[in-house]
Scaffold this motif. Structure first.
Motif, mmCIF file in Angstrom:
data_model
loop_
_atom_site.group_PDB
_atom_site.id
_atom_site.type_symbol
_atom_site.label_atom_id
_atom_site.label_comp_id
_atom_site.label_asym_id
_atom_site.label_seq_id
_atom_site.Cartn_x
_atom_site.Cartn_y
_atom_site.Cartn_z
ATOM 1 N N MET A 177 -43.770 23.186 43.395
ATOM 2 C CA MET A 177 -43.401 24.290 44.290
ATOM 3 C C MET A 177 -44.453 25.390 44.252
ATOM 4 O O MET A 177 -44.818 25.935 45.286
ATOM 5 C CB MET A 177 -42.056 24.887 43.855
ATOM 6 C CG MET A 177 -40.847 24.196 44.410
ATOM 7 S SD MET A 177 -40.929 23.880 46.188
ATOM 8 C CE MET A 177 -41.139 25.544 46.850
ATOM 9 N N LEU A 216 -47.501 24.519 46.081
ATOM 10 C CA LEU A 216 -47.257 24.617 47.517
ATOM 11 C C LEU A 216 -47.380 26.065 47.987
ATOM 12 O O LEU A 216 -47.868 26.343 49.079
ATOM 13 C CB LEU A 216 -45.833 24.122 47.787
ATOM 14 C CG LEU A 216 -45.502 23.665 49.183
ATOM 15 C CD1 LEU A 216 -46.146 22.306 49.431
ATOM 16 C CD2 LEU A 216 -43.993 23.539 49.361
ATOM 17 N N LEU A 217 -46.937 26.991 47.135
ATOM 18 C CA LEU A 217 -46.940 28.409 47.496
ATOM 19 C C LEU A 217 -48.322 29.035 47.421
ATOM 20 O O LEU A 217 -48.596 30.044 48.069
ATOM 21 C CB LEU A 217 -46.032 29.183 46.527
ATOM 22 C CG LEU A 217 -44.538 29.124 46.772
ATOM 23 C CD1 LEU A 217 -43.796 29.603 45.538
ATOM 24 C CD2 LEU A 217 -44.197 29.990 47.964
ATOM 25 N N VAL A 231 -39.859 33.994 47.504
ATOM 26 C CA VAL A 231 -39.114 32.754 47.262
ATOM 27 C C VAL A 231 -38.507 32.850 45.859
ATOM 28 O O VAL A 231 -39.193 33.243 44.914
ATOM 29 C CB VAL A 231 -40.046 31.524 47.353
ATOM 30 C CG1 VAL A 231 -39.277 30.241 47.057
ATOM 31 C CG2 VAL A 231 -40.705 31.453 48.727
ATOM 32 N N GLU A 280 -35.024 31.943 50.808
ATOM 33 C CA GLU A 280 -35.605 30.696 50.336
ATOM 34 C C GLU A 280 -35.434 30.616 48.822
ATOM 35 O O GLU A 280 -35.849 31.519 48.091
ATOM 36 C CB GLU A 280 -37.089 30.631 50.692
ATOM 37 C CG GLU A 280 -37.324 30.504 52.186
ATOM 38 C CD GLU A 280 -38.808 30.510 52.500
ATOM 39 O OE1 GLU A 280 -39.326 29.441 52.856
ATOM 40 O OE2 GLU A 280 -39.444 31.573 52.388
ATOM 41 N N LEU A 317 -35.497 26.107 52.910
ATOM 42 C CA LEU A 317 -36.920 25.891 53.151
ATOM 43 C C LEU A 317 -37.124 25.349 54.563
ATOM 44 O O LEU A 317 -36.301 24.600 55.081
ATOM 45 C CB LEU A 317 -37.529 24.927 52.114
ATOM 46 C CG LEU A 317 -38.257 25.682 50.988
ATOM 47 C CD1 LEU A 317 -37.268 26.406 50.110
ATOM 48 C CD2 LEU A 317 -39.132 24.756 50.176
ATOM 49 N N ASP A 318 -38.204 25.764 55.171
ATOM 50 C CA ASP A 318 -38.544 25.315 56.520
ATOM 51 C C ASP A 318 -38.679 23.785 56.524
ATOM 52 O O ASP A 318 -39.308 23.219 55.629
ATOM 53 C CB ASP A 318 -39.874 25.970 56.892
ATOM 54 C CG ASP A 318 -40.275 25.685 58.320
ATOM 55 O OD1 ASP A 318 -40.017 26.539 59.174
ATOM 56 O OD2 ASP A 318 -40.853 24.602 58.578
ATOM 57 N N ALA A 361 -40.501 21.793 58.125
ATOM 58 C CA ALA A 361 -41.888 21.325 58.109
ATOM 59 C C ALA A 361 -42.495 21.477 56.712
ATOM 60 O O ALA A 361 -43.332 20.682 56.290
ATOM 61 C CB ALA A 361 -42.705 22.104 59.135
ATOM 62 N N VAL A 362 -42.049 22.500 55.989
ATOM 63 C CA VAL A 362 -42.526 22.687 54.616
ATOM 64 C C VAL A 362 -41.963 21.579 53.734
ATOM 65 O O VAL A 362 -42.670 20.984 52.916
ATOM 66 C CB VAL A 362 -42.114 24.082 54.071
ATOM 67 C CG1 VAL A 362 -42.490 24.225 52.614
ATOM 68 C CG2 VAL A 362 -42.744 25.194 54.914
ATOM 69 N N LYS A 399 -41.168 18.643 54.672
ATOM 70 C CA LYS A 399 -41.853 17.392 55.026
ATOM 71 C C LYS A 399 -43.136 17.253 54.201
ATOM 72 O O LYS A 399 -43.480 16.154 53.757
ATOM 73 C CB LYS A 399 -42.179 17.397 56.532
ATOM 74 C CG LYS A 399 -42.396 16.005 57.079
ATOM 75 C CD LYS A 399 -42.635 15.980 58.585
ATOM 76 C CE LYS A 399 -43.525 14.806 58.929
ATOM 77 N NZ LYS A 399 -44.554 15.115 59.909
ATOM 78 N N ILE A 400 -43.803 18.379 53.990
ATOM 79 C CA ILE A 400 -45.032 18.325 53.188
ATOM 80 C C ILE A 400 -44.712 17.925 51.753
ATOM 81 O O ILE A 400 -45.410 17.111 51.146
ATOM 82 C CB ILE A 400 -45.754 19.695 53.238
ATOM 83 C CG1 ILE A 400 -46.261 19.937 54.651
ATOM 84 C CG2 ILE A 400 -46.892 19.742 52.228
ATOM 85 C CD1 ILE A 400 -46.889 21.292 54.851
ATOM 86 N N GLN A 457 -44.384 14.360 51.276
ATOM 87 C CA GLN A 457 -45.610 13.580 51.397
ATOM 88 C C GLN A 457 -46.430 13.572 50.118
ATOM 89 O O GLN A 457 -47.465 12.931 50.056
ATOM 90 C CB GLN A 457 -46.479 14.139 52.525
ATOM 91 C CG GLN A 457 -45.988 13.762 53.896
ATOM 92 C CD GLN A 457 -46.728 14.530 54.958
ATOM 93 O OE1 GLN A 457 -47.790 15.066 54.721
ATOM 94 N NE2 GLN A 457 -46.160 14.597 56.140
ATOM 95 N N TYR A 458 -45.990 14.335 49.117
ATOM 96 C CA TYR A 458 -46.745 14.348 47.863
ATOM 97 C C TYR A 458 -46.947 12.914 47.394
ATOM 98 O O TYR A 458 -45.994 12.141 47.343
ATOM 99 C CB TYR A 458 -46.003 15.144 46.790
ATOM 100 C CG TYR A 458 -46.518 16.543 46.638
ATOM 101 C CD1 TYR A 458 -47.321 16.899 45.563
ATOM 102 C CD2 TYR A 458 -46.234 17.509 47.587
ATOM 103 C CE1 TYR A 458 -47.798 18.176 45.420
ATOM 104 C CE2 TYR A 458 -46.711 18.800 47.462
ATOM 105 C CZ TYR A 458 -47.498 19.123 46.360
ATOM 106 O OH TYR A 458 -47.975 20.398 46.224
#
Lengths: 473, 473
Positions: free
Chosen positions: A147, A150-151, A248, A285, A312-313, A315-316, A318-319, A322-323
């Motif tokens: 997390m 990501l931030l 967040v 969030e 959480l968004d 689209a976020v 989704k990322i 994908q990790y």
């Protein structure tokens, strides 16, 4: 890469840990080689690793994992019916019915995600949890790192910051170093049992904004290493603060099953959030972290944890999905057992409940006993823990010891812990690892251990402490 | 973090995978909900996950892991003596004798490091391996990511580069994206069975140096997905190239136990390096990766691997040891079993040897059978594999299909795989995931599966392929 200078500078700056562990390993080796010491064994209570000190695992967990590894045993009569049924259910959740297959999704096995979401919904009195918001990894520290990674903006300009309590978990500073994010400490109030000071929070954030871009606030509840348990009012204020400052909320709730202070109870941040109304529950969030390494399970070696993503968004998210990793299977199965244990009527119910109860009582009694003993020592004061697995007493050391540490270029808490380890074979954690780098000395002591082991540790600690304070002969 | 724009840009650019897996999951769900299809089950051979398709695990491995999880079973008579002895030995390696404790070191349990070093020394005919150079993690991809992260300069100026073959493992591009390192592809020669072209290597490096800072070269031997097995001469040339260009050699040798091509044998890069003399063996920086997810063990779900560090600067190694993580215990124990299996005379020796032999024969026969069938198809040509677990046939598609793909904004190999999945329930990997992003179309097929499953896949693939090439009715 012929020298350290050619190594990734971000990795290079990872703080050199105080590394009492390697000293402990060295001493253990000396003992093994027959060297005479005042003790026969090193005991390490600097972190929480209960099976290491001899607390037994929960039988049901291990029986099921054992059968999952070797399902041929399902044919035998030696296991209770519910152990076999749970094994079958868990193997059905695995691809190809085997723990040897990858998770189909990068984040975990969908049936286990569903089990966790059902548990969270039950825990929070019906507040809905979405299975797709559950992400597994090899422990809460890994999901937390994911997390924070990501931030992090990593734009080479403004450093990203994360607010974290002082004291914080001893693993947090290194974790932030690794992802290149600045730790912005907010001081907890020791004399109020390590409660959060909201004014301090505002002050710290204002100052931090001049130096970095604070994007999240980390909270531990129950606190590590403080043992503090937050009440509803505090949690509401924290959520309000995060909401108004657009931070967040990263909430480590790994000790949610280990609250023992009188009249204290665990309240999840998510429950409080949803009870604050839609203006909060639909916007703030939040990510909550849990683990199987914690008090009840204590399965540190399996390396398993999960996080729940809230607001959480998409689209976020989704990322995150994908990790490029696939979560390990056995820890996911252990998590399923933790959140969905034997129920009344099941063959293993009584034994399971009894084992959990003994574990909880051991923890609570140990914490009380140790706190009392530590507070009776001169130059030591300890806030009682209300939950979690640590005590974090304050050391009031004589000036000559602080001076001596300075001459050795050590922090006095490190000198204290090193001596204790060398003289008594007891390894505790110096408070500088928890962020106390000024002359506000503390030590960290895990109290989740067999009572006899803890008693032994306390006896040796007291003897050392008295000796240290009485000065050289 | 209200939108993707606020996410770490490095994570944001991780390539969107083609995501046939989510389509496969969707189709499986439709079948489960009773939807009628031309097939009753989706079979995924796009990656190596043998237990998922029904290849059984090695009994000895699972028996020992099962006992390690629940040592109470040691009291029972149902397990062979050597299973119990191995369990006892492995539990002694664990802190507190339990798989529930942390590794004392961040890199693994010292006795398991010693077992691996002894195995490597035996494997390489006595060339010494140092236990302290062995680092465990949750799979070879994780150790590889760790090393590449270490190599990355991240100074915000020159991008770090890693040379990697084209085609490369389908997991590699995303892994490099995640650590923010540029993949510099060197083209293998398909018509020579995917051999390395040294001139191409020099050419690519020269060009790359104008755009980034290439610091390492990645090699897979046996190759993934090519099935190529390098001979001594090639390995010597690769080492010479890395030495003269001062590149760190990152050698994935996860299929070292899976060489089946006639007159082919596995030679480790380390053995060749040490036989090239001290001017190489004492200077060339090399890291070799192995895993339990590979052909013989196939224990993908356990997530375990290790790397051996050769000629790395001690200070650099020290940084690796400081990575804030603790390796999971069970995969380390599985690695110990892999490198130290039952010996002649042990109760489980015959069964173990038989299971390994059947596995090896299945792999070799499957690879031969599939290659023959694929080469008999019009518009398909396949280099025979000499090792590893994949075939990587070339697709020569009719112009109208390539046109159709363009209109759909898809790569033609992706269109091919999507149709195959939708029409026949077979999931293979498009070559674009292996780096073939030009009109040089390939598909990737894992041949490590039960023979009947592979036969089913080939039949459905052939039927689809003929239908596709014969055009619409």
């Amino acid at each position: 890469m012929s020298s350290v200078q050619e190594v990734n500078p971000r990795v290079r700056v990872i703080r050199d840990p105080v590394n009492l562990q390697s000293l402990a390993a060295q001493i253990s080796q000396q003992i093994a080689q027959g060297e005479q010491k005042a003790f026969t064994k090193v005991i390490d209570l600097s972190s929480c690793d209960p099976h290491r000190t001899g607390l037994p695992p929960i039988s049901f967990v291990r029986q099921v994992l054992s059968l999952c590894c070797y399902p041929e045993l399902l044919k035998e009569d030696s296991f209770p019916l519910d152990v076999k049924q749970k094994t079958q259910k868990l193997l059905e959740a695995c691809n190809g019915g085997s723990i040897g297959s990858y998770s189909s999704s990068t984040v975990g096995l969908p049936p286990i995600q569903r089990s966790v979401a059902e548990f969270l919904t039950r825990r929070d009195g019906g507040i809905n949890s979405n299975p797709e918001d559950i992400i597994f990894s090899s422990g809460s520290q890994k999901t937390l790192a994911m997390m924070i990674h990501l931030l992090s903006r990593e734009d080479g300009q403004t450093e990203t910051g994360v607010l974290a309590p002082l004291p914080c978990p001893h693993t947090l500073p290194m974790l932030l170093d690794e992802v290149g994010v600045k730790l912005v400490p907010y001081r907890l109030t020791e004399e109020r049992g390590w409660a959060v000071d909201l004014e301090e929070l505002h002050r710290v954030l204002m100052t931090a904004r001049r130096q970095c871009d604070p994007r999240a606030i980390y909270v531990g509840n129950p606190g590590n290493p403080t043992g503090h348990v937050q009440d509803r009012e505090t949690i509401e204020k924290m959520i309000h603060f995060a909401a108004s400052e657009r931070l967040v909320l990263l909430v480590e709730e790994v000790y949610q099953d280990s609250v023992f202070g009188q009249d204290k109870e665990f309240l999840s941040y998510k429950k409080v959030l949803f009870e604050m109304g839609v203006s909060y529950s639909e916007t703030v969030e939040m990510v909550s972290f849990h683990s199987i390494s914690t008090a009840t399970m204590g399965e540190c070696g399996l390396r398993g944890g999960y996080m729940e993503l809230i607001n959480l968004d998409p689209a976020v998210k989704k990322i995150l999905f994908q990790y490029p990793s696939s979560a390990s299977i056995l820890p996911q199965l252990a998590i399923e057992i933790m959140v969905n244990p034997p129920a009344p009527g099941d063959a293993s119910y009584e034994k399971y409940t009894q084992e959990i109860l003994v574990r909880a009582e051991t923890l609570s009694q140990n914490a009380g006993r140790a706190c009392k003993l530590l507070n009776a020592l001169p130059g030591m004061s300890c806030q009682p823990a209300m939950g979690g697995v640590f005590l974090y007493p304050h050391l009031h050391l004589p000036a000559e010891i602080i001076e001596e540490a300075k001459m050795l270029r050590l922090s006095a808490d490190v000198l204290y812990c090193r001596r204790l380890l060398e003289e008594e074979g007891i390894c505790l954690g110096p408070g500088c690892e928890n962020g106390h780098i000024d002359e506000n000395f503390h030590i960290r002591l895990c109290v989740l251990a067999p009572p006899a082991v803890l008693e032994d540790v306390l006896t040796r600690l007291c003897s050392f402490h008295h000796r240290l304070l009485s000065g050289p002969d």
